[in-house]
Design a protein around this motif. Sequence first.
Motif, PDB file in Angstrom:
ATOM      1  N   ALA A  87       0.831  -1.210   0.000  1.00 31.75           N
ATOM      2  CA  ALA A  87       0.000   0.000   0.000  1.00 31.75           C
ATOM      3  C   ALA A  87       0.862   1.255   0.000  1.00 31.75           C
ATOM      4  CB  ALA A  87      -0.924  -0.016   1.215  1.00 31.75           C
ATOM      5  N   GLU A  88       1.960   1.211   0.760  1.00 26.01           N
ATOM      6  CA  GLU A  88       2.863   2.372   0.796  1.00 26.01           C
ATOM      7  C   GLU A  88       3.557   2.575  -0.546  1.00 26.01           C
ATOM      8  OE1 GLU A  88       5.498   1.468   3.958  1.00 26.01           O
ATOM      9  OE2 GLU A  88       4.086   2.012   5.564  1.00 26.01           O
ATOM     10  N   ALA A  89       3.900   1.469  -1.211  1.00 26.15           N
ATOM     11  CA  ALA A  89       4.588   1.569  -2.509  1.00 26.15           C
ATOM     12  C   ALA A  89       3.714   2.252  -3.540  1.00 26.15           C
ATOM     13  CB  ALA A  89       4.992   0.178  -2.985  1.00 26.15           C
ATOM     14  N   ALA A  90       2.411   2.046  -3.436  1.00 25.83           N
ATOM     15  CA  ALA A  90       1.501   2.674  -4.397  1.00 25.83           C
ATOM     16  C   ALA A  90       1.544   4.194  -4.303  1.00 25.83           C
ATOM     17  CB  ALA A  90       0.076   2.173  -4.162  1.00 25.83           C
ATOM     18  N   GLY A  91       1.961   4.712  -3.142  1.00 24.78           N
ATOM     19  CA  GLY A  91       2.053   6.156  -2.977  1.00 24.78           C
ATOM     20  C   GLY A  91       3.416   6.736  -3.260  1.00 24.78           C
ATOM     21  N   GLN A  92       4.355   5.887  -3.667  1.00 26.18           N
ATOM     22  CA  GLN A  92       5.708   6.364  -3.974  1.00 26.18           C
ATOM     23  C   GLN A  92       5.689   7.230  -5.238  1.00 26.18           C
ATOM     24  OE1 GLN A  92       8.915   5.790  -2.595  1.00 26.18           O
ATOM     25  NE2 GLN A  92       7.912   4.988  -0.772  1.00 26.18           N
ATOM     26  N   PRO A  93       6.549   8.250  -5.315  1.00 24.65           N
ATOM     27  CA  PRO A  93       6.603   9.093  -6.513  1.00 24.65           C
ATOM     28  C   PRO A  93       6.966   8.278  -7.758  1.00 24.65           C
ATOM     29  CG  PRO A  93       7.800  10.105  -4.680  1.00 24.65           C
ATOM     30  CD  PRO A  93       7.454   8.710  -4.261  1.00 24.65           C
ATOM     31  N   GLY A  94       6.236   8.519  -8.829  1.00 24.33           N
ATOM     32  CA  GLY A  94       6.550   7.879 -10.102  1.00 24.33           C
ATOM     33  C   GLY A  94       5.973   6.500 -10.287  1.00 24.33           C
TER      34      GLY A  94
END
Length: 684
Positions: A87-94
């Motif tokens: 879930a956190e990775a989905a909010g990473q830039p790019g």
Amino acid sequence: MRRWLVLAIVLLAWLAVGGIGGPFQGRLAEVQTNDSSTFLPADAESTRAAQEQQRFTGAQPLPAVVVYERPAGLTTQDLEAIRTHAAEAAGQPGVEGVSPVIPAPDGAAAQFVVSYPAPARGELDETVPELRESLAADLPAGLVLHVTGPAGLAADLAAAFSGIDGLLLAVAAGVVALILLFVYRSPLLPVLVLLSAGLALCLAVIAVYLLADADLITLSGQTQGILFILVVGAATDYALLLIARYREELRRAEGVWVAMRTAYRATVEPVLASAGTVILGLLCLLLSGLNSNRGLGPVAALGIVAAVLASLTFLPAGLLLFGRAAFWPFRPRPGTAEASAGLWARVADAVGRRPRRLWISTAVVLGALAAFVPQFQASGVAQSDFFVDKSAVDSVQGQDALSRHFPGGTGSPAILLIEAAAEERVVETARAVPGVVSVERGSDQVVDGRVQLDAVLADPADSEAAVATVDRLRQDLVAIPEAGALVGGVTATQLDTQDTAAHDLQVVVPAVLLVVFVVLALLLRALVAPLLLIASVVLSFAATLGVGAVVFNHVLGLPGADPSVPLFAFVFLVALGVDYNIFLMSRVREETLQAGTRTGVIRGLSVTGGVITSAGVVLAATFAALAVLPILFLVQIAFLVAVGVLVDTLVVRSVLVPALALDIGRPIWWPATPEGRANPHAAP
């Protein structure tokens, strides 16, 4: 006064080039392309498949596979942390998207896929490390994390090439400085030579950056490394040739300007012929089907042009500025003898006494080494084998973890684009191919009557086993002509790259040989001598490849080589190997005009022996500097070119060629008879 004005203009112009070009060296990474899919020609099947795939899903994302592993089995806390990370990775830039978490059948690992949009491929060297760092935070004790897949591999390749400028130049310059200090025992000459090479590199970098920025050429990290080494090595070689002749003339002439004029006139023709041979040989790479090879051709050719310009303009100006003081503390004075002539005079006399025995024995030894060429493995290597130390590369370790717990091709399936009417038969056929784990719809869309299927492979997508599976898959699908199948994806791209590189050998090698023959024939005004020189260099290349096969297979235990390795080694060794024969035979021809073939060969070998040997050692040492980069391709190129140049310098040019010339005698200059025109009574 006019002379000094011209001298000042030349020096100031080159210093301006250095001031402008220096900052550009750090900016070359901005115009690099290290994505293998962009190296293929437009008519490659994987390229056509990628273009059609965009009709289903738009621009193709680049996946990063995040894999977690705990050999004893994942705990409930592990799975909760992994879902939180997804879930956190989905909010990473790019990040374009993240797949659901997929636990391994054995319960010891789990994975999810992070997709990056195609336009962000050049930013992976920043985004992937940020992803690794963020996911590694608050990781449960004992849970191991890796980021792999095409995006992870691309980021690790970018990291391997980072800092290439400073490291390569520092190693190469240090080696060259030590060799020059040993050869000339002068503290100033190495500075002048290295400054000349550095300014040549600045000029080359400016031209390459501008052309790559305009998308006129393709620059990769590998090409940049080769450019740096080639410019430093070639500029040093040309400098050594000019300096040696200049020092020779300083022992005859009272004035430095007179000595430089004579040395320059005697040097410019062989240097231009040598550079022309290398440039035309490198431009033969434009015939390659791989964009990466075609990019290396003009990039390296620009480097040679810059090396020649610096060696024939800046270096003479610098030498004239310092005069005889450039050789301090061993200043050459008129009437003094050449200190190093004794050794090579003895070598020349030894060759002159038994030429036939020497060239036959030398050819037999080189032929014996060439017998190992069939053992040279150049069918390709897995992308994870690109790195010399795989244990230090996270994407490689991650791929190994995936292979332990999932089908190796998970996250990078082969893409099948087919006619919808043949879908059932294609699925049945593809599932029956050994190495294919599953075949499912990759998209629910039907575009112009065609559909996309994803075939998950049993082996890692970048492995040779996966390449063999895709090859079998293509062959079996050809038997269903109504399907109109195109097979693409990471593995298919690797297969097409290998096939194109193997085809390039059949096209580029004859072109290089033809170009070299024409240049030699024009320079030597002969036909027999060029044929013999080319044959000697080809034999030297074959012997070098044989040595490489033994060392790579049985000493270093390397996994194989990319098909481009023998091609690059051939282009560099034939073009650069002929260099030393040009330096030798142009001087032999000059001496033959005065004293006949036999005396010309012995005298030519005697007076050029020291400088050509020094040039060969310098070039071999500079290419060996490529081995400091942790990339298998560059390490293999470094070894082959360094060994090949030493063989050319110490064996072919010192023994084989002069012994052959002495044994053949005057007919070697056929159809010309240079000694007859200048001295009809000269001994043959």
